[in-house]
Scaffold this motif. Structure first.
Motif, short mmCIF file in Angstrom:
data_model
loop_
_atom_site.label_atom_id
_atom_site.label_comp_id
_atom_site.label_asym_id
_atom_site.label_seq_id
_atom_site.Cartn_x
_atom_site.Cartn_y
_atom_site.Cartn_z
N ARG A 168 -86.43 -15.38 8.77
CA ARG A 168 -85.33 -14.69 9.46
C ARG A 168 -84.09 -15.57 9.50
NH1 ARG A 168 -88.24 -12.04 14.83
NH2 ARG A 168 -89.68 -10.66 13.70
N GLY A 171 -80.21 -15.80 14.41
CA GLY A 171 -79.64 -14.72 15.20
C GLY A 171 -80.10 -13.33 14.80
N SER A 172 -80.91 -13.22 13.78
CA SER A 172 -81.37 -11.90 13.33
C SER A 172 -82.77 -11.61 13.84
CB SER A 172 -81.37 -11.83 11.80
OG SER A 172 -81.93 -10.61 11.36
N GLU A 173 -83.01 -10.35 14.20
CA GLU A 173 -84.35 -9.94 14.62
C GLU A 173 -85.07 -9.19 13.51
OE1 GLU A 173 -83.95 -7.67 18.16
OE2 GLU A 173 -83.18 -9.35 19.35
N ARG A 174 -84.42 -9.02 12.40
CA ARG A 174 -85.02 -8.25 11.30
C ARG A 174 -85.83 -9.16 10.37
NH1 ARG A 174 -83.56 -3.04 10.47
NH2 ARG A 174 -81.80 -2.25 11.70
N THR A 175 -86.95 -8.64 9.91
CA THR A 175 -87.76 -9.30 8.90
C THR A 175 -87.56 -8.58 7.57
OG1 THR A 175 -89.44 -9.99 10.48
CG2 THR A 175 -90.10 -9.90 8.17
#
Length: 362
Positions: A168, A171-175
């Protein structure tokens, strides 16, 4: 799980490990090179390949330390051995790629065509690396950002072993994950003369083609330039998008099984025309190629190669062949990062009522 030399599944009866004595690093074979293996036409050979990622000087030339910094402790023994060896590579003059070979094919002569079929491509490690380096890739001078010389993104395989998962971003929560499609970026034959080519630019000898269609079941046809052909394989990829814009794709070591078939010149000309450069066949497509330092010229060369192929194989005149290509054929950018750019076309076999198969028959 690691596929260290001699461990794990080895499909073919003939096996070639990537020990320092069996590889070139940064250069491709020429006529002056002695083969590390000699086989009869039609032989399957299982070959270990090594990714250069984690071995290069700008990564410390210490794969254990490089991967440990990314939380990985399992490193191939042959990668460690090569990095620690005194293998003759000049980082200022040579390319980055490790190639295994050359393999001589008995009876191969200049004018013949060598058909290299990728029978199997097995990951040797559960991770891979995507790198962008200063002054390289599709955006030189723009990427990497912030004055950084090299950015290496290490992606791990998921539990299924079929997808790669990127780390990741801050600061990103996306995988982000994507499917594996393993293939060797480098497949080729030796060039004439006594000078080894640089490993980066592809050419009529094949080499660093980076055509992602060369997965299991695909065949690469190359005009033989020297006695024995002297085939080789390297630059293993777990996946690559057309273009390979960052400089590298998902680079990681593979165990590749190849079948080496020989087409005498007369048979090759009858089936393929007077082949002057690389041609690929998959289960669904014939894939002529075009190579040049200028991408526009690479496209033009690919179109001409496609016209020649359609004329030789299917008897099409050039006007009808060009019309067909415009209406029905995709022309894809193979890569734009290897000094010599590449374009390949996908001509559907089904359009000519030709049976699909995964053999070496052209």
């Amino acid at each position: 799980m690691l596929l260290d030399p001699g461990t794990g599944p080895v499909r073919a009866a003939t096996y070639l490990p990537a020990t320092p004595g069996n590889v070139l690093w940064g250069r491709l074979p020429c006529a002056a090179d002695a083969p590390v293996l000699t086989v009869d036409p039609g032989t399957e050979v299982t070959v270990d390949t090594l990714s250069h990622e984690g071995l290069l000087e700008d990564q410390g030339r210490d794969p254990r330390a490089f991967f440990a910094a990314h939380g990985l402790v399992d490193v191939l023994a042959d990668a460690v051995a090569l990095a620690a060896s005194d293998h003759p590579r000049d980082p200022g003059a040579d390319g980055p790629h490790v190639v295994t070979g050359p393999i001589a094919v008995r009876g191969a002569r200049p004018g013949d065509v060598l058909a290299i079929t990728v029978v199997e491509a097995l990951p040797r490690v559960p991770y891979g690396v995507i790198s962008n380096r200063h002054g390289r890739g599709a955006l030189p001078g723009e990427m990497p950002e912030g004055g950084v010389d090299v950015v290496s993104v290490v992606a791990r395989l998921d539990a299924s072993g079929a997808r790669a998962v990127m780390p990741r971003a801050a600061g990103s929560e996306r995988t982000v994950s994507f499917p594996l499609a393993p293939f060797p970026g480098i497949l080729g034959v030796a060039v004439a003369g006594d000078e080894r080519p640089h490993s980066v630019p592809p050419g009529a000898h094949g080499g660093n083609l980076d055509i992602n269609l060369l997965q299991a079941g695909a065949t690469l046809y190359l005009p033989v330039q020297v006695d024995g052909a002297l085939a080789y394989v390297g630059d293993p990829h777990f996946a690559q998008g057309d273009g390979e814009v960052a400089l590298t794709a998902l680079e990681a070591s593979l165990r590749v099984t190849l079948r080496l078939d020989l087409l005498p010149r007369a048979d090759a000309v009858a089936a393929l025309g007077d082949l002057s450069g690389p041609l690929v066949r998959t289960a669904e497509h014939l894939v002529p190629t075009g190579l040049d330092v200028d991408l526009d010229e690479a496209l033009r060369r690919c179109v001409r190669a496609a016209l020649d192929l359609l004329g030789a194989r299917f008897g099409m005149d050039r006007a009808h062949a060009l019309a067909y290509l415009s209406a029905a054929t995709d022309f894809d950018v193979s890569q734009v990062v290897d000094r010599v750019t590449g374009v390949h076309a996908r001509i559907r076999l089904a359009d000519f009522d030709e049976p699909s198969d995964d053999g070496a028959r052209p």
